[in-house]
Design a protein around this motif. Structure first.
Motif, PDB file in Angstrom:
ATOM      1  N   SER A  67       0.152  -3.080  -6.923  1.00 60.96           N
ATOM      2  CA  SER A  67       0.266  -1.741  -6.565  1.00 60.96           C
ATOM      3  C   SER A  67       1.069  -1.094  -5.653  1.00 60.96           C
ATOM      4  O   SER A  67       0.512  -2.082  -4.298  1.00 60.96           O
ATOM      5  CB  SER A  67      -0.476  -0.781  -7.042  1.00 60.96           C
ATOM      6  OG  SER A  67      -1.863  -1.149  -6.266  1.00 60.96           O
ATOM      7  N   ALA A  68       1.538  -0.277  -5.236  1.00 54.19           N
ATOM      8  CA  ALA A  68       2.023   0.004  -3.750  1.00 54.19           C
ATOM      9  C   ALA A  68       0.660   0.417  -2.477  1.00 54.19           C
ATOM     10  O   ALA A  68       0.095   1.749  -2.949  1.00 54.19           O
ATOM     11  CB  ALA A  68       3.268   1.625  -3.766  1.00 54.19           C
ATOM     12  N   VAL A  73       3.979   3.602   2.544  1.00 51.83           N
ATOM     13  CA  VAL A  73       5.056   4.434   1.668  1.00 51.83           C
ATOM     14  C   VAL A  73       5.321   5.944   2.426  1.00 51.83           C
ATOM     15  O   VAL A  73       6.351   6.365   3.536  1.00 51.83           O
ATOM     16  CB  VAL A  73       4.510   5.299   0.027  1.00 51.83           C
ATOM     17  CG1 VAL A  73       5.485   6.454  -0.142  1.00 51.83           C
ATOM     18  CG2 VAL A  73       4.024   3.988  -1.073  1.00 51.83           C
ATOM     19  N   ARG A 110       8.518   3.380  -3.903  1.00 55.29           N
ATOM     20  CA  ARG A 110       7.159   2.617  -4.148  1.00 55.29           C
ATOM     21  C   ARG A 110       7.220   1.746  -5.179  1.00 55.29           C
ATOM     22  O   ARG A 110       6.574   0.155  -4.820  1.00 55.29           O
ATOM     23  CB  ARG A 110       6.380   3.551  -5.293  1.00 55.29           C
ATOM     24  CG  ARG A 110       4.928   4.597  -4.533  1.00 55.29           C
ATOM     25  CD  ARG A 110       4.442   5.081  -5.855  1.00 55.29           C
ATOM     26  NE  ARG A 110       3.596   6.416  -4.816  1.00 55.29           N
ATOM     27  CZ  ARG A 110       3.600   7.985  -4.464  1.00 55.29           C
ATOM     28  NH1 ARG A 110       4.650   7.953  -5.463  1.00 55.29           N
ATOM     29  NH2 ARG A 110       3.505   8.501  -4.061  1.00 55.29           N
ATOM     30  N   LEU A 113       8.459  -0.561  -2.758  1.00 52.03           N
ATOM     31  CA  LEU A 113       7.426  -2.445  -2.208  1.00 52.03           C
ATOM     32  C   LEU A 113       6.764  -2.351  -3.313  1.00 52.03           C
ATOM     33  O   LEU A 113       6.139  -3.936  -2.877  1.00 52.03           O
ATOM     34  CB  LEU A 113       7.009  -1.150  -1.481  1.00 52.03           C
ATOM     35  CG  LEU A 113       6.687  -0.578  -0.309  1.00 52.03           C
ATOM     36  CD1 LEU A 113       5.987   0.751  -0.214  1.00 52.03           C
ATOM     37  CD2 LEU A 113       6.812  -1.702   0.750  1.00 52.03           C
ATOM     38  N   VAL A 114       6.196  -2.031  -4.470  1.00 59.03           N
ATOM     39  CA  VAL A 114       6.627  -3.217  -5.691  1.00 59.03           C
ATOM     40  C   VAL A 114       6.861  -4.067  -5.657  1.00 59.03           C
ATOM     41  O   VAL A 114       6.277  -5.269  -5.814  1.00 59.03           O
ATOM     42  CB  VAL A 114       5.614  -2.398  -6.368  1.00 59.03           C
ATOM     43  CG1 VAL A 114       5.092  -3.235  -8.305  1.00 59.03           C
ATOM     44  CG2 VAL A 114       4.510  -1.169  -6.684  1.00 59.03           C
ATOM     45  N   ASP A 117       6.817  -6.902  -3.320  1.00 57.46           N
ATOM     46  CA  ASP A 117       5.704  -8.428  -3.342  1.00 57.46           C
ATOM     47  C   ASP A 117       5.201  -9.129  -4.759  1.00 57.46           C
ATOM     48  O   ASP A 117       5.077  -9.745  -4.337  1.00 57.46           O
ATOM     49  CB  ASP A 117       4.858  -6.916  -3.356  1.00 57.46           C
ATOM     50  CG  ASP A 117       2.750  -7.403  -2.643  1.00 57.46           C
ATOM     51  OD1 ASP A 117       3.202  -8.472  -3.054  1.00 57.46           O
ATOM     52  OD2 ASP A 117       1.814  -6.576  -3.178  1.00 57.46           O
TER      53      ASP A 117
END
Length: 288
Positions: A67-68, A73, A110, A113-114, A117
């Motif tokens: 998760s972000a 954020v 978000r 970023l997710v 990852d």
């Protein structure tokens, strides 16, 4: 009140994840600001495609338990605002004037970023960047590190027959004889892995020739890979070096680290694009 309530209609389902007409309208308005394009059917399609991709990216994140980080954020939003000489509240107000809720920007951040990852977790062990690739990249840039002469890094095994301070000639002679005997028997670096009787063996990885004292430096540079240097005498030991590998490289550590990171990111982007393409192909997308 019923008079102000906004009807939201589901327009697209991505593996049962809904995208509403409001989501699409918000993203289209946001794209109009950032791309300086007029709202149009083409821009609406671009907004819809982006939202579909982001739903797929977030779904993949959920599968991996990713998760972000909300602090991250907030930091990215803060950086964006500062670049426009605004606070986050000021950015929110400016977007609001264009009919854009800042939530659509947060959702986009978000998803990014997710996805970063997800890609890192899936592919970090698959992607390796070799020294030869870094050398080629640096030579090709013609920038820093490109025009510099190649330097040599040595993979060595240092064998030391130590003797006590003030040792007599016989003791030193016996150590020299042992060293000469080892050199005569030496075939490969693997022979030294089990150790050497009466001596210490040390692995010197990526050793710069300049860090070795003369005459060891000269002897090592003149030896071929798989050879052992003649023994040299220091104040407390007889030393020999087995040359297990040599490689040439360009640029200092920072230049090389930067080049490696760029090559790694480029490779990650290729893998990310492939993964997203596969997710699109396997997805059940229903338009309403």
């Amino acid at each position: 009140s019923p008079g102000t309530a906004q009807e939201v209609a589901i327009k697209i389902l991505v593996n049962d994840d809904p995208i509403s007409d409001y989501d699409i309208d918000q993203r289209e308005r946001f794209l109009a600001i950032t791309t300086h394009e007029e709202p149009s059917a083409v821009l609406k399609k671009k907004a819809s495609d982006l939202l579909i991709d982001e739903r797929l990216q977030m779904q993949e994140g959920r599968k991996l338990g990713v998760s972000a980080d909300e602090d991250e954020v907030a930091k990215i939003l803060d950086d964006m605002a500062k670049k426009n000489n605004l606070t986050v509240d000021g950015l929110s107000t400016a977007l609001g004037r264009a009919g854009v809720n800042i939530r659509t920007l947060k959702d986009r951040i978000r998803a990014q970023l997710v996805w970063q990852d997800v890609v890192r977790r899936k592919f970090r062990y698959e992607i390796t960047i070799g020294d030869a690739e870094v050398d080629k990249a640096l030579a090709g840039t013609g920038g820093e590190g490109g025009g510099t002469p190649a330097e040599t890094a040595l993979q060595l095994r240092q064998v030391k027959y130590e003797f006590p301070a003030g040792a007599d000639q016989n003791t030193i002679a016996s150590r020299l004889a042992a060293a000469e005997g080892l050199r005569a028997r030496f075939e490969t670096c693997a022979d030294l892995a089990k150790g050497v009787e009466g001596a210490s063996v040390k692995t010197l990885a990526d050793q710069q020739p300049a860090s070795l004292a003369q005459p060891a430096r000269l002897l090592v540079m003149n030896a071929k890979i798989g050879q052992m240097t003649p023994p040299t005498l220091s104040a407390s030991a007889v030393e020999l070096y087995a040359v297990c590998g040599k490689r040439s490289f360009r640029g200092d550590d920072k230049t090389r680290a930067d080049a490696t990171r760029k090559l790694m990111n480029d490779e990650m982007m290729i893998h990310a694009e492939r993964l997203l393409r596969d997710l699109r192909q396997d997805a059940f997308v229903e338009y309403r």
